[in-house]
Write a protein that holds these residues in place. Structure first.
Motif, short mmCIF file in Angstrom:
data_model
loop_
_atom_site.label_atom_id
_atom_site.label_comp_id
_atom_site.label_asym_id
_atom_site.label_seq_id
_atom_site.Cartn_x
_atom_site.Cartn_y
_atom_site.Cartn_z
N ALA A 45 0.73 -1.17 0.28
CA ALA A 45 -0.16 0.20 -0.26
C ALA A 45 1.00 1.35 -0.10
CB ALA A 45 -0.89 0.01 1.05
N THR A 46 0.50 2.58 -1.05
CA THR A 46 0.75 3.76 -1.04
C THR A 46 0.33 4.58 0.03
OG1 THR A 46 0.86 3.74 -2.46
CG2 THR A 46 2.60 3.29 -1.95
N ARG A 47 0.39 5.60 0.28
CA ARG A 47 -0.83 6.78 0.64
C ARG A 47 -0.51 7.73 -0.56
NH1 ARG A 47 -4.25 5.95 4.22
NH2 ARG A 47 -4.24 7.80 5.21
N ALA A 48 -2.26 7.31 -1.00
CA ALA A 48 -2.63 8.87 -2.19
C ALA A 48 -3.56 9.79 -1.02
CB ALA A 48 -3.15 8.01 -3.11
N GLY A 49 -3.13 11.26 -0.25
CA GLY A 49 -4.26 11.93 0.37
C GLY A 49 -4.89 10.72 1.69
#
Length: 117
Positions: A70-74
């Motif tokens: 997972a990567t944070r996007a906002g």
């Protein structure tokens, strides 16, 4: 899960990958990520008939096997497929296939030898 933990999962061998992919829901998530690219939990839940909580749980198992990250996007996390885990599984299956081919070749040679002699 950190990059180091994902790499450790790959070094443990194919068992975690095959265990993770052995569940129909997780296999469906991997298939969907392959087809659509990175997606949020909401995106992965849409049309699946599975709750967000269940999808999150399955993603954690896939992450533990080194298959997704997972990567944070906002405010949301976007989950993406890590091809290394699938490549490892493919390599292991190829090796097993080669071993079976060799065993069948030895059996064929044995049977032909017995028929001649």
């Amino acid at each position: 899960m950190s990059r180091r933990a994902s790499q450790a999962a790959l070094r443990r061998g194919g068992a975690p990958v095959f265990a993770a992919l052995g569940d129909e829901t997780r296999l469906g998530i991997v298939t969907r990520l392959c087809r659509t690219g990175p997606a949020s939990i909401a995106g992965l839940t849409a049309g699946s008939g599975v709750t967000r909580q269940a999808v999150a749980k399955h993603l954690r198992v896939l992450e533990g096997a080194g298959l997704v990250r997972a990567t944070r996007a906002g405010r949301e996390s976007r989950w993406r497929l890590l091809p290394g885990g699938l490549d490892e599984a493919r390599s292991r299956l190829d090796l097993i296939s080669q071993q079976w081919d060799a065993a069948l070749e030895r059996l064929r040679d044995f049977v032909e030898e017995r028929q001649r002699g």
